[in-house]
Design a protein around this motif. Structure first.
Motif: not given
Length: 246
Positions: A108-118, A121-137
């Motif tokens: 959405q314009n101000d929010a992101i809802f995330i779900c993951y398995v495995g 990955r999902i990253y967000i970039y806003d001048g800096d890069l951040k991995q917002v998921t965690e590898d299930h390994t």
């Protein structure tokens, strides 16, 4: 918001077992990337079933999610998909053992809802890069417990071993979160065919370029293939600009 989906078979695999896509509504979009498990039968079937099920459920949505229910909806859908894939594999012996990773994001314009398995990955970039998921390994668990350094994990021979995947068990434990993002931020969803070949630093460099989303996605895939291209490469790239959903 603007968004683009891109996928490539790579230079080695005989077929593309990744699936992904973008689904739009008036005020929000859903992005999905699923990586069919390599070495298992019918990984492409599992990843496509995941995408198709998400699309079907998305078409039932008639209003934007609130911050209280977006991630909850994703977790519920992921659980339903897991059961669907698992039951399909039990009924079709040629598909027994198939599975897939998944990363899904409602933007959405101000929010992101995330779900993951495995390990997609999902990253967000806003001048800096951040991995917002965690590898299930297995390797990530060794890193978290201090038995392995992050640097050594990059080339570990067991890096591919997943601890969680969709469809391999009757129930699956998914992770979900809600984050905020600012204008001009970018969100990247991708399979490990990209992240095994491009470092976080290189992803950051590409996302910072003054180029279109299409050009950035093509450059990522080109460089992953130039680095070996042993796996399928799939990504969704989303920019939080002021334009209409495209």
């Amino acid at each position: 918001m603007k968004a683009i989906f891109n996928t490539d078979q790579g230079k080695v695999r005989g077929r593309n077992e990744d699936s992904g896509g973008i689904f739009l509504s008036d005020d929000q979009l859903l992005a999905v990337v699923a990586d069919g498990m390599g070495g298992h039968q019918a990984g492409d079937v599992a990843s496509q079933m995941t995408l198709d099920y998400f699309e079907k459920k998305w078409q039932e949505i008639s209003h934007p999610f609130t911050k209280a229910d977006g991630a909850k909806w994703l977790k519920g859908v992921v659980q339903e998909i897991n059961q669907t894939i698992y039951e399909f594999a039990q009924e079709h012996p040629e598909c027994k053992g198939m599975g897939t990773t998944v990363v899904a994001a409602i933007c959405q314009n101000d929010a992101i809802f995330i779900c993951y398995v495995g390990d997609s990955r999902i990253y967000i970039y806003d001048g800096d890069l951040k991995q917002v998921t965690e590898d299930h390994t297995l390797v990530n668990e060794l890193v978290k417990s201090g038995q392995l350094t992050k640097e050594n994990a990059e080339n570990h021979p067991n890096k591919h071993i997943l601890l969680r995947a969709l469809g391999t068990e009757p129930q699956v434990n998914s992770d979900a979160l809600t984050i905020e993002w600012s204008k001009q931020a970018q969100l990247l969803l991708c399979s490990d065919g990209l992240t095994n070949k491009l470092s976080d630093e290189r992803l950051k460099d590409i996302l910072s370029l003054d180029e279109t989303l299409e050009m950035k996605s093509e450059l990522m895939i080109k460089e992953a293939n130039e680095a070996g291209g042993e796996d399928n490469i799939t990504l969704v790239l989303i920019a939080n600009d002021d334009g209409d959903l495209t």
